[in-house]
Motif scaffolding. Structure first.
Motif, PDB file in Angstrom:
ATOM      1  N   LEU A 128       4.437  48.017  29.207  1.00 15.28           N
ATOM      2  CA  LEU A 128       4.807  47.055  28.168  1.00 15.28           C
ATOM      3  C   LEU A 128       5.763  47.660  27.139  1.00 15.28           C
ATOM      4  O   LEU A 128       6.628  46.954  26.598  1.00 15.28           O
ATOM      5  N   LYS A 129       5.640  48.946  26.865  1.00 20.51           N
ATOM      6  CA  LYS A 129       6.596  49.604  25.960  1.00 20.51           C
ATOM      7  C   LYS A 129       7.985  49.627  26.590  1.00 20.51           C
ATOM      8  O   LYS A 129       8.991  49.453  25.907  1.00 20.51           O
ATOM      9  N   THR A 130       8.041  49.824  27.884  1.00 18.81           N
ATOM     10  CA  THR A 130       9.318  49.921  28.593  1.00 18.81           C
ATOM     11  C   THR A 130       9.951  48.556  28.824  1.00 18.81           C
ATOM     12  O   THR A 130      11.150  48.374  28.594  1.00 18.81           O
ATOM     13  N   PHE A 131       9.155  47.585  29.266  1.00 22.82           N
ATOM     14  CA  PHE A 131       9.705  46.292  29.676  1.00 22.82           C
ATOM     15  C   PHE A 131       9.361  45.142  28.730  1.00 22.82           C
ATOM     16  O   PHE A 131       9.765  44.006  28.970  1.00 22.82           O
ATOM     17  N   GLU A 132       8.605  45.405  27.685  1.00 28.50           N
ATOM     18  CA  GLU A 132       8.232  44.471  26.617  1.00 28.50           C
ATOM     19  C   GLU A 132       7.267  43.369  27.018  1.00 28.50           C
ATOM     20  O   GLU A 132       6.565  42.849  26.185  1.00 28.50           O
ATOM     21  N   ARG A 133       7.236  42.972  28.272  1.00 25.38           N
ATOM     22  CA  ARG A 133       6.328  41.910  28.731  1.00 25.38           C
ATOM     23  C   ARG A 133       6.061  42.057  30.213  1.00 25.38           C
ATOM     24  O   ARG A 133       6.783  42.744  30.915  1.00 25.38           O
ATOM     25  N   GLY A 134       5.014  41.387  30.651  1.00 27.52           N
ATOM     26  CA  GLY A 134       4.702  41.413  32.074  1.00 27.52           C
ATOM     27  C   GLY A 134       3.666  40.353  32.416  1.00 27.52           C
ATOM     28  O   GLY A 134       2.886  39.935  31.566  1.00 27.52           O
ATOM     29  N   ARG A 135       3.699  39.931  33.651  1.00 25.65           N
ATOM     30  CA  ARG A 135       2.733  38.972  34.152  1.00 25.65           C
ATOM     31  C   ARG A 135       1.674  39.741  34.952  1.00 25.65           C
ATOM     32  O   ARG A 135       1.894  40.865  35.370  1.00 25.65           O
ATOM     33  N   LEU A 136       0.545  39.095  35.164  1.00 26.05           N
ATOM     34  CA  LEU A 136      -0.534  39.757  35.904  1.00 26.05           C
ATOM     35  C   LEU A 136      -0.065  40.243  37.281  1.00 26.05           C
ATOM     36  O   LEU A 136      -0.457  41.326  37.728  1.00 26.05           O
ATOM     37  N   ALA A 137       0.786  39.464  37.923  1.00 30.43           N
ATOM     38  CA  ALA A 137       1.291  39.851  39.247  1.00 30.43           C
ATOM     39  C   ALA A 137       2.047  41.181  39.173  1.00 30.43           C
ATOM     40  O   ALA A 137       1.959  42.007  40.089  1.00 30.43           O
ATOM     41  N   ASP A 138       2.768  41.404  38.070  1.00 28.17           N
ATOM     42  CA  ASP A 138       3.493  42.667  37.894  1.00 28.17           C
ATOM     43  C   ASP A 138       2.513  43.845  37.819  1.00 28.17           C
ATOM     44  O   ASP A 138       2.737  44.899  38.408  1.00 28.17           O
ATOM     45  N   PHE A 139       1.436  43.640  37.084  1.00 29.31           N
ATOM     46  CA  PHE A 139       0.454  44.714  36.904  1.00 29.31           C
ATOM     47  C   PHE A 139      -0.391  44.911  38.156  1.00 29.31           C
ATOM     48  O   PHE A 139      -0.754  46.038  38.484  1.00 29.31           O
ATOM     49  N   ASP A 140      -0.676  43.810  38.873  1.00 28.11           N
ATOM     50  CA  ASP A 140      -1.376  43.931  40.155  1.00 28.11           C
ATOM     51  C   ASP A 140      -0.563  44.822  41.094  1.00 28.11           C
ATOM     52  O   ASP A 140      -1.102  45.714  41.749  1.00 28.11           O
ATOM     53  N   LYS A 141       0.732  44.582  41.129  1.00 26.72           N
ATOM     54  CA  LYS A 141       1.625  45.350  42.002  1.00 26.72           C
ATOM     55  C   LYS A 141       1.703  46.811  41.545  1.00 26.72           C
ATOM     56  O   LYS A 141       1.632  47.731  42.359  1.00 26.72           O
ATOM     57  N   MET A 142       1.837  47.033  40.238  1.00 26.20           N
ATOM     58  CA  MET A 142       1.976  48.384  39.707  1.00 26.20           C
ATOM     59  C   MET A 142       0.719  49.222  39.966  1.00 26.20           C
ATOM     60  O   MET A 142       0.804  50.401  40.287  1.00 26.20           O
ATOM     61  N   LEU A 143      -0.450  48.604  39.834  1.00 26.78           N
ATOM     62  CA  LEU A 143      -1.705  49.345  39.939  1.00 26.78           C
ATOM     63  C   LEU A 143      -2.314  49.328  41.344  1.00 26.78           C
ATOM     64  O   LEU A 143      -3.314  50.007  41.583  1.00 26.78           O
ATOM     65  N   ALA A 144      -1.722  48.589  42.262  1.00 30.65           N
ATOM     66  CA  ALA A 144      -2.315  48.400  43.594  1.00 30.65           C
ATOM     67  C   ALA A 144      -2.674  49.716  44.281  1.00 30.65           C
ATOM     68  O   ALA A 144      -3.766  49.858  44.821  1.00 30.65           O
ATOM     69  N   ASN A 145      -1.778  50.683  44.258  1.00 29.03           N
ATOM     70  CA  ASN A 145      -2.056  51.940  44.961  1.00 29.03           C
ATOM     71  C   ASN A 145      -2.698  52.987  44.059  1.00 29.03           C
ATOM     72  O   ASN A 145      -2.918  54.116  44.472  1.00 29.03           O
TER      73      ASN A 145
END
Length: 185
Positions: A128-145
């Motif tokens: 969020l500091k880098t991209f200012e906003r995000g949707r749950l799908a973004d975080f699901d993808k980022m944390l998946a592995n």
């Protein structure tokens, strides 16, 4: 073929004494099928199991199921947990840390167990500091592995949602129109 009915038990005993993976039996459709896992267990892991004095054949079978990612019963889980051989929750059991340490499987253990929530939250905050906003799908993808491997897709999504709910309660993030932001931006 054993005709007195002790063949399955004998096969488990032979395999466990040799430190080989235990066979999987399928007793459905009025026939018996047997499957031998081709992957040989780590010799050090098997030796560690052999040093446990009060390990019964039932314990060995249950621990073998855990290592293969198969379901175990509540009774099996209780017996293994009392002997400090497994950790985790129902349907997500993993080999315990002390067993992983003695068998030099620490990396595999950490992959299965996952990291603490603070680590995942710091990744979300950095995003969020880098991209200012995000949707749950973004975080699901980022944390998946990065989330524990024992979790299925639904459990991973629930874990991410729970992380956000906790972070919202703690005042770190806020949401608007299904988009998440840092609370003080």
């Amino acid at each position: 073929m054993d005709t007195v009915g002790s063949g399955i038990k004998k096969m488990y005993q032979i395999q466990s004494k040799r430190f080989f993976p235990l066979p999987d039996y399928d007793l459905t459709r009025e026939r018996v099928g047997v499957k031998f896992t081709g992957k040989v267990l780590d010799q050090e892991y098997a030796k560690q199991l052999a040093t446990v004095d009060n390990l019964t054949l039932h314990d060995i079978i249950a621990l073998d199921k855990v290592q293969k990612g198969q379901a175990i019963t509540e009774e099996e889980a209780d017996a293994l947990r009392k002997k400090s051989l497994i950790e985790g929750r129902k349907n997500s059991y993993i080999i315990a840390a002390n067993v992983a340490k003695h068998t030099e499987q620490q990396a595999e253990y950490m992959q299965m167990r996952g990291l603490d929530d603070m680590h995942y939250q710091s990744l979300i905050i950095e995003y969020l500091k880098t991209f200012e906003r995000g949707r749950l799908a973004d975080f699901d993808k980022m944390l998946a592995n990065k989330l524990p491997q024992v979790l299925d897709d639904k459990q991973r999504k629930n874990k991410v949602r729970n992380l956000f709910q906790e972070m919202r309660r703690d005042g770190f993030v806020t949401s608007k129109n299904q988009t998440w932001y840092l609370a003080n931006s």
